[in-house]
Motif scaffolding. Structure first.
Motif, PDB file in Angstrom:
ATOM      1  N   LEU A 151      44.584 -50.090  37.012  1.00 19.01           N
ATOM      2  CA  LEU A 151      44.291 -48.676  37.229  1.00 19.01           C
ATOM      3  C   LEU A 151      43.201 -48.500  38.279  1.00 19.01           C
ATOM      4  O   LEU A 151      43.332 -47.710  39.222  1.00 19.01           O
ATOM      5  CB  LEU A 151      43.852 -48.026  35.913  1.00 19.01           C
ATOM      6  N   ASN A 152      42.111 -49.247  38.115  1.00 25.21           N
ATOM      7  CA  ASN A 152      40.987 -49.131  39.044  1.00 25.21           C
ATOM      8  C   ASN A 152      41.372 -49.546  40.457  1.00 25.21           C
ATOM      9  O   ASN A 152      40.929 -48.941  41.438  1.00 25.21           O
ATOM     10  CB  ASN A 152      39.805 -49.967  38.546  1.00 25.21           C
ATOM     11  N   SER A 153      42.224 -50.555  40.552  1.00 26.88           N
ATOM     12  CA  SER A 153      42.676 -51.019  41.863  1.00 26.88           C
ATOM     13  C   SER A 153      43.548 -49.957  42.537  1.00 26.88           C
ATOM     14  O   SER A 153      43.398 -49.675  43.733  1.00 26.88           O
ATOM     15  CB  SER A 153      43.463 -52.326  41.713  1.00 26.88           C
ATOM     16  N   ASN A 154      44.451 -49.358  41.773  1.00 26.31           N
ATOM     17  CA  ASN A 154      45.314 -48.290  42.314  1.00 26.31           C
ATOM     18  C   ASN A 154      44.481 -47.128  42.814  1.00 26.31           C
ATOM     19  O   ASN A 154      44.730 -46.579  43.893  1.00 26.31           O
ATOM     20  CB  ASN A 154      46.281 -47.785  41.243  1.00 26.31           C
ATOM     21  N   ALA A 155      43.488 -46.740  42.030  1.00 25.93           N
ATOM     22  CA  ALA A 155      42.644 -45.603  42.393  1.00 25.93           C
ATOM     23  C   ALA A 155      41.812 -45.903  43.630  1.00 25.93           C
ATOM     24  O   ALA A 155      41.572 -45.023  44.460  1.00 25.93           O
ATOM     25  CB  ALA A 155      41.728 -45.232  41.226  1.00 25.93           C
ATOM     26  N   GLN A 156      41.374 -47.146  43.769  1.00 26.15           N
ATOM     27  CA  GLN A 156      40.559 -47.507  44.917  1.00 26.15           C
ATOM     28  C   GLN A 156      41.332 -47.326  46.215  1.00 26.15           C
ATOM     29  O   GLN A 156      40.748 -46.954  47.244  1.00 26.15           O
ATOM     30  CB  GLN A 156      40.073 -48.960  44.795  1.00 26.15           C
ATOM     31  N   GLU A 157      42.641 -47.550  46.179  1.00 22.31           N
ATOM     32  CA  GLU A 157      43.461 -47.340  47.370  1.00 22.31           C
ATOM     33  C   GLU A 157      43.380 -45.883  47.820  1.00 22.31           C
ATOM     34  O   GLU A 157      43.350 -45.589  49.011  1.00 22.31           O
ATOM     35  CB  GLU A 157      44.915 -47.720  47.075  1.00 22.31           C
ATOM     36  N   ASN A 158      43.347 -44.968  46.858  1.00 28.84           N
ATOM     37  CA  ASN A 158      43.208 -43.556  47.209  1.00 28.84           C
ATOM     38  C   ASN A 158      41.791 -43.240  47.663  1.00 28.84           C
ATOM     39  O   ASN A 158      41.577 -42.474  48.605  1.00 28.84           O
ATOM     40  CB  ASN A 158      43.582 -42.671  46.018  1.00 28.84           C
ATOM     41  N   ALA A 214      46.793 -38.498  64.865  1.00 27.02           N
ATOM     42  CA  ALA A 214      46.384 -39.451  63.834  1.00 27.02           C
ATOM     43  C   ALA A 214      46.270 -38.762  62.477  1.00 27.02           C
ATOM     44  O   ALA A 214      46.613 -39.337  61.435  1.00 27.02           O
ATOM     45  CB  ALA A 214      45.043 -40.092  64.214  1.00 27.02           C
ATOM     46  N   LEU A 215      45.801 -37.515  62.470  1.00 26.86           N
ATOM     47  CA  LEU A 215      45.704 -36.753  61.226  1.00 26.86           C
ATOM     48  C   LEU A 215      47.096 -36.448  60.680  1.00 26.86           C
ATOM     49  O   LEU A 215      47.337 -36.582  59.473  1.00 26.86           O
ATOM     50  CB  LEU A 215      44.938 -35.456  61.461  1.00 26.86           C
ATOM     51  N   ILE A 216      48.005 -36.062  61.544  1.00 27.21           N
ATOM     52  CA  ILE A 216      49.384 -35.774  61.121  1.00 27.21           C
ATOM     53  C   ILE A 216      49.997 -37.018  60.477  1.00 27.21           C
ATOM     54  O   ILE A 216      50.625 -36.952  59.410  1.00 27.21           O
ATOM     55  CB  ILE A 216      50.232 -35.318  62.326  1.00 27.21           C
ATOM     56  N   GLU A 217      49.807 -38.165  61.121  1.00 26.86           N
ATOM     57  CA  GLU A 217      50.335 -39.421  60.582  1.00 26.86           C
ATOM     58  C   GLU A 217      49.712 -39.738  59.229  1.00 26.86           C
ATOM     59  O   GLU A 217      50.391 -40.197  58.306  1.00 26.86           O
ATOM     60  CB  GLU A 217      50.068 -40.565  61.564  1.00 26.86           C
ATOM     61  N   ALA A 218      48.408 -39.465  59.086  1.00 19.64           N
ATOM     62  CA  ALA A 218      47.714 -39.740  57.826  1.00 19.64           C
ATOM     63  C   ALA A 218      48.255 -38.872  56.694  1.00 19.64           C
ATOM     64  O   ALA A 218      48.432 -39.347  55.561  1.00 19.64           O
ATOM     65  CB  ALA A 218      46.214 -39.506  57.996  1.00 19.64           C
ATOM     66  N   VAL A 219      48.532 -37.611  56.972  1.00 23.07           N
ATOM     67  CA  VAL A 219      49.087 -36.718  55.947  1.00 23.07           C
ATOM     68  C   VAL A 219      50.422 -37.263  55.447  1.00 23.07           C
ATOM     69  O   VAL A 219      50.681 -37.325  54.230  1.00 23.07           O
ATOM     70  CB  VAL A 219      49.262 -35.290  56.506  1.00 23.07           C
ATOM     71  N   CYS A 220      51.277 -37.685  56.369  1.00 21.11           N
ATOM     72  CA  CYS A 220      52.602 -38.188  56.001  1.00 21.11           C
ATOM     73  C   CYS A 220      52.539 -39.566  55.339  1.00 21.11           C
ATOM     74  O   CYS A 220      53.364 -39.890  54.476  1.00 21.11           O
ATOM     75  CB  CYS A 220      53.501 -38.251  57.238  1.00 21.11           C
ATOM     76  N   THR A 221      51.551 -40.362  55.720  1.00 19.15           N
ATOM     77  CA  THR A 221      51.411 -41.711  55.164  1.00 19.15           C
ATOM     78  C   THR A 221      50.769 -41.707  53.790  1.00 19.15           C
ATOM     79  O   THR A 221      51.218 -42.411  52.873  1.00 19.15           O
ATOM     80  CB  THR A 221      50.572 -42.591  56.113  1.00 19.15           C
ATOM     81  N   TYR A 222      49.702 -40.912  53.636  1.00 23.11           N
ATOM     82  CA  TYR A 222      48.936 -40.947  52.391  1.00 23.11           C
ATOM     83  C   TYR A 222      49.318 -39.849  51.399  1.00 23.11           C
ATOM     84  O   TYR A 222      48.931 -39.915  50.229  1.00 23.11           O
ATOM     85  CB  TYR A 222      47.435 -40.879  52.694  1.00 23.11           C
ATOM     86  N   GLY A 223      50.120 -38.879  51.841  1.00 21.29           N
ATOM     87  CA  GLY A 223      50.595 -37.860  50.917  1.00 21.29           C
ATOM     88  C   GLY A 223      51.238 -38.447  49.669  1.00 21.29           C
ATOM     89  O   GLY A 223      50.921 -38.032  48.537  1.00 21.29           O
ATOM     90  N   PRO A 224      52.133 -39.436  49.815  1.00 19.16           N
ATOM     91  CA  PRO A 224      52.785 -40.005  48.631  1.00 19.16           C
ATOM     92  C   PRO A 224      51.819 -40.629  47.620  1.00 19.16           C
ATOM     93  O   PRO A 224      52.145 -40.715  46.432  1.00 19.16           O
ATOM     94  CB  PRO A 224      53.711 -41.075  49.241  1.00 19.16           C
ATOM     95  N   LYS A 225      50.658 -41.057  48.056  1.00 20.35           N
ATOM     96  CA  LYS A 225      49.679 -41.608  47.117  1.00 20.35           C
ATOM     97  C   LYS A 225      49.141 -40.527  46.175  1.00 20.35           C
ATOM     98  O   LYS A 225      48.553 -40.821  45.139  1.00 20.35           O
ATOM     99  CB  LYS A 225      48.519 -42.267  47.877  1.00 20.35           C
TER     100      LYS A 225
END
Length: 254
Positions: free
Chosen positions: A69-76, A89-100
């Motif tokens: 759990l702690n490891s998963n949360a650290q990724e976020n 770069a911001l647009i790419e970040a939204v699309c990349t990290y949105g699923p997290k």
């Protein structure tokens, strides 16, 4: 064996980071925290669901589930320290990290980007509310920041917790929540809200879980794209039609 409140607080914080709802980050092990931990286990594919209380009582033996759990949360949480060199770069970040943050649909990303575009006055920078006073620009590099801050202090009854970032984080209670989630002081959070990574975390998390109102998942699903009512996940129906139009445009761009 007594349960360590600090350990419970960390787990509550991490459950929040993963878009579960354990209740307040207060170190108290209650039904909401246990429920969130159980739901995380189910979503993570564990066949046997155990209680957090049992896992914490064997903490000296190192619970693999809590470590997971702690490891998963650290990724976020790693997103908080990120910077973005450009709008692209911001647009790419939204699309990349949105699923997290359980924002898995293209329509989710389109609405997040539409919100950022609107709330930052198309600058795609984590801005401060009323940055334009005295002819200011989003970057506020004209040497008049202190004059604008004095104006805000005179005119905003919620000062110093005025709008900051991609989603214009506002009100003391919201700053307190994210300060607790980030493990920093309230004063530090006021500054952190303007950092790109922290600001991205706030908008992705807040819109997903419905922290600012309703969850985006109530209005955007695989079967419907209600971009107008999706505004309820940020600020009622304020400029809902304008932002819906931007979201439809982003659907064609990403």
């Amino acid at each position: 064996m007594a349960i360590n409140k600090k350990e419970v607080e960390l787990i509550q914080s991490n459950l929040h980071c993963l878009c579960y709802s354990p209740g307040p980050i207060d170190g108290l092990l209650g039904r909401r925290t246990e429920g969130a931990f159980s739901l995380w286990q189910i979503d993570s594919g564990f066949e046997d669901i155990v209680t957090l209380k049992d896992e914490l009582e064997k903490i000296e033996k190192q619970s693999s589930r809590i470590e997971n759990l702690n490891s998963n949360a650290q990724e976020n949480k790693d997103i908080i320290s990120m910077t973005f060199s450009s709008k692209e770069a911001l647009i790419e970040a939204v699309c990349t990290y949105g699923p997290k943050f359980s924002l898995n649909l293209k329509a989710h990303w389109a609405y997040v980007l539409a919100t950022i575009e609107w709330e930052t006055n198309r600058s795609f920078l984590p801005i401060e509310e009323a940055y334009y006073i005295y002819g200011g620009t989003p970057s506020q590099d004209d040497g008049k920041w202190q004059e604008r801050e004095s104006w805000r202090k005179r005119n905003f009854h919620y000062y110093p917790y005025y709008g900051r970032g991609y989603v214009q984080l506002t009100w003391e209670r919201n700053y307190k929540f994210y300060a607790k989630l980030f493990g920093i002081s309230l004063e530090q959070m006021v500054k952190k809200a303007l950092e790109p990574g922290a600001s991205l975390f706030v908008i992705l998390h807040g819109m997903s879980v419905g922290y600012f109102g309703q969850s985006i998942h109530q209005h955007i699903t695989k079967n419907k794209y209600d971009f107008e009512n999706a505004r309820r996940c940020v600020n009622g129906l304020d400029h809902a039609k304008d932002i819906a139009k931007l979201a439809k445009s982003w659907m064609k761009k990403i």
